[in-house]
Design a protein around this motif. Structure first.
Motif, PDB file in Angstrom:
ATOM      1  N   VAL A  55      39.167 -12.726 -73.167  1.00 56.62           N
ATOM      2  CA  VAL A  55      38.229 -13.316 -72.655  1.00 56.62           C
ATOM      3  C   VAL A  55      37.447 -12.336 -71.974  1.00 56.62           C
ATOM      4  O   VAL A  55      37.553 -11.438 -70.911  1.00 56.62           O
ATOM      5  N   PRO A  56      36.164 -11.664 -72.258  1.00 52.20           N
ATOM      6  CA  PRO A  56      35.475 -10.739 -72.083  1.00 52.20           C
ATOM      7  C   PRO A  56      34.582 -10.931 -70.702  1.00 52.20           C
ATOM      8  O   PRO A  56      34.563 -12.215 -70.305  1.00 52.20           O
ATOM      9  N   ARG A  57      34.136 -10.069 -70.254  1.00 52.28           N
ATOM     10  CA  ARG A  57      33.094 -10.289 -69.071  1.00 52.28           C
ATOM     11  C   ARG A  57      31.868 -10.830 -69.764  1.00 52.28           C
ATOM     12  O   ARG A  57      31.571 -10.666 -70.670  1.00 52.28           O
ATOM     13  N   VAL A  58      31.551 -11.900 -68.771  1.00 50.65           N
ATOM     14  CA  VAL A  58      30.014 -12.536 -69.362  1.00 50.65           C
ATOM     15  C   VAL A  58      29.101 -11.985 -68.218  1.00 50.65           C
ATOM     16  O   VAL A  58      28.906 -12.256 -67.182  1.00 50.65           O
ATOM     17  N   ILE A  59      27.940 -11.491 -68.771  1.00 50.97           N
ATOM     18  CA  ILE A  59      26.904 -11.051 -68.107  1.00 50.97           C
ATOM     19  C   ILE A  59      25.686 -12.043 -68.279  1.00 50.97           C
ATOM     20  O   ILE A  59      25.261 -12.391 -69.380  1.00 50.97           O
ATOM     21  N   TYR A  60      25.464 -12.617 -67.079  1.00 55.81           N
ATOM     22  CA  TYR A  60      24.180 -13.613 -67.198  1.00 55.81           C
ATOM     23  C   TYR A  60      22.932 -12.924 -66.507  1.00 55.81           C
ATOM     24  O   TYR A  60      23.096 -12.255 -65.205  1.00 55.81           O
ATOM     25  N   LEU A  61      21.916 -12.954 -67.544  1.00 55.61           N
ATOM     26  CA  LEU A  61      20.828 -12.249 -67.149  1.00 55.61           C
ATOM     27  C   LEU A  61      19.811 -13.078 -66.065  1.00 55.61           C
ATOM     28  O   LEU A  61      19.234 -14.142 -66.646  1.00 55.61           O
ATOM     29  N   THR A  62      19.637 -12.588 -64.820  1.00 59.39           N
ATOM     30  CA  THR A  62      18.920 -13.545 -63.896  1.00 59.39           C
ATOM     31  C   THR A  62      18.446 -12.605 -62.876  1.00 59.39           C
ATOM     32  O   THR A  62      19.048 -11.522 -62.249  1.00 59.39           O
ATOM     33  N   PRO A  63      17.074 -13.042 -62.330  1.00 59.50           N
ATOM     34  CA  PRO A  63      16.653 -12.224 -61.374  1.00 59.50           C
ATOM     35  C   PRO A  63      17.247 -12.232 -59.942  1.00 59.50           C
ATOM     36  O   PRO A  63      16.973 -11.691 -58.980  1.00 59.50           O
ATOM     37  N   ASP A  97      29.695 -11.784 -64.206  1.00 61.25           N
ATOM     38  CA  ASP A  97      28.492 -10.769 -63.611  1.00 61.25           C
ATOM     39  C   ASP A  97      27.139 -11.424 -63.716  1.00 61.25           C
ATOM     40  O   ASP A  97      26.508 -11.809 -64.974  1.00 61.25           O
ATOM     41  N   TYR A  98      26.487 -11.353 -62.478  1.00 60.28           N
ATOM     42  CA  TYR A  98      25.079 -11.695 -62.489  1.00 60.28           C
ATOM     43  C   TYR A  98      24.199 -10.636 -62.382  1.00 60.28           C
ATOM     44  O   TYR A  98      24.299 -10.015 -61.255  1.00 60.28           O
ATOM     45  N   VAL A  99      23.190 -10.327 -63.330  1.00 58.74           N
ATOM     46  CA  VAL A  99      22.646  -8.868 -63.344  1.00 58.74           C
ATOM     47  C   VAL A  99      21.022  -9.566 -63.302  1.00 58.74           C
ATOM     48  O   VAL A  99      20.690 -10.033 -64.372  1.00 58.74           O
ATOM     49  N   SER A 100      20.039  -8.441 -62.788  1.00 59.23           N
ATOM     50  CA  SER A 100      18.819  -8.462 -62.865  1.00 59.23           C
ATOM     51  C   SER A 100      18.366  -6.894 -63.259  1.00 59.23           C
ATOM     52  O   SER A 100      18.898  -6.057 -62.878  1.00 59.23           O
ATOM     53  N   ILE A 101      17.166  -7.003 -64.024  1.00 58.89           N
ATOM     54  CA  ILE A 101      16.772  -5.507 -64.251  1.00 58.89           C
ATOM     55  C   ILE A 101      15.480  -5.227 -63.406  1.00 58.89           C
ATOM     56  O   ILE A 101      14.759  -4.282 -63.394  1.00 58.89           O
ATOM     57  N   GLY A 102      15.336  -6.170 -62.382  1.00 58.72           N
ATOM     58  CA  GLY A 102      14.174  -5.885 -61.297  1.00 58.72           C
ATOM     59  C   GLY A 102      13.642  -7.139 -60.718  1.00 58.72           C
ATOM     60  O   GLY A 102      14.002  -8.186 -61.229  1.00 58.72           O
ATOM     61  N   ASP A 103      13.135  -6.885 -59.741  1.00 59.45           N
ATOM     62  CA  ASP A 103      12.400  -8.003 -58.849  1.00 59.45           C
ATOM     63  C   ASP A 103      11.252  -8.733 -59.588  1.00 59.45           C
ATOM     64  O   ASP A 103      10.250  -8.531 -58.858  1.00 59.45           O
ATOM     65  N   TYR A 104      11.300  -9.303 -60.913  1.00 58.74           N
ATOM     66  CA  TYR A 104      10.251  -9.976 -61.370  1.00 58.74           C
ATOM     67  C   TYR A 104      10.721 -10.919 -62.350  1.00 58.74           C
ATOM     68  O   TYR A 104      12.210 -11.072 -62.536  1.00 58.74           O
ATOM     69  N   VAL A 105      10.186 -11.998 -62.632  1.00 56.56           N
ATOM     70  CA  VAL A 105      10.634 -12.951 -63.602  1.00 56.56           C
ATOM     71  C   VAL A 105      10.086 -12.795 -65.066  1.00 56.56           C
ATOM     72  O   VAL A 105       8.856 -12.792 -65.239  1.00 56.56           O
TER      73      VAL A 105
END
Length: 232
Positions: free
Chosen positions: A81-89, A129-137
């Motif tokens: 059961v791996p870590r799941v990263i959801y890409l979200t601002p 993990d909830y991760v964003s690459i920056g403050d934009y959409v």
């Protein structure tokens, strides 16, 4: 390391990842990439994976069922059961320490949302993990997923030809990287700093450290202040 990517646009991931350094790492077996089309896991005969949001509002929301079925299939294949990263601002902003933390995992799953997002119930069920690459959409999570996979992969042993590279680049010690030069010595009236031609390794090391500090203080004072406080 093995990456699983859950997406509605698998070709986008494959085309973006199978080139340059990362493409070579995949070809040489340092990185494995498995892309899963979420549409393949829907029970709808028209391959529909989205619907209108309860409560009204613009856009569509990705349904929970196909996302969960895709996740189950990946876990079964991976045998864990791996870590799941959801890409979200809405997530934690991605940075080098996060990349270093994730590079220690053997398997990672990236969930790429689209439209107005993903049904909250499946996020609560599978995401670690909830991760964003920056403050934009952006229009979807595919580009952020590729950014993260690239940054993480560079920390995997064997991916970079020169083992020193990942240790001396920007952010590795909290500072931006020093200026780099190559041939010719003179270009349009600008010359390579004389110290880099001296062959005196300790002086070169000191010069590069000074340049990193100056560049960080000028361009990223926030980083410089954190670095300075850690040293005090």
């Amino acid at each position: 390391m093995k990456y699983y990517v859950m997406t509605l646009f698998p070709d986008m991931i494959r085309q973006g990842m199978n080139t340059s350094v990362i493409g070579r790492a995949i070809a040489n077996g340092y990185i494995e990439l498995a892309v899963r089309n979420i549409r393949d896991y829907t029970l709808d005969k028209h391959l529909k994976v989205d619907d209108y949001p309860y409560g009204g509002g613009a856009g569509l929301v990705m349904e929970a069922e196909p996302v969960y079925r895709c996740y189950e299939a990946i876990c079964s294949e991976a045998g864990e059961v791996p870590r799941v990263i959801y890409l979200t601002p809405q997530g934690e902003v991605f940075c080098q320490p996060v990349a270093e933390n994730l590079s220690g995992e053997e398997t990672l799953i990236f969930l790429c949302g689209h439209y107005e997002g993903v049904d909250e119930r499946v996020l609560e069920e599978i995401v670690t993990d909830y991760v964003s690459i920056g403050d934009y959409v952006l229009t979807g999570g595919e580009l952020p997923a590729m950014v993260m996979m690239d940054a993480i992969a560079r920390l995997v042993p064997g991916v970079l030809n020169n083992g020193e590279s990942a240790e001396t680049e920007s952010f590795s010690d909290g500072l931006l990287e020093y200026p780099q030069y190559t041939r010719p010595v003179k270009f349009r009236g600008r010359e390579v700093p004389e110290i880099l031609l001296s062959g005196h390794h300790e002086n070169i090391r000191k010069w590069r450290q000074e340049q990193s500090e100056r560049r960080t203080a000028k361009w990223r004072p926030d980083l410089y202040e954190r670095w300075r406080l850690r040293r005090s």
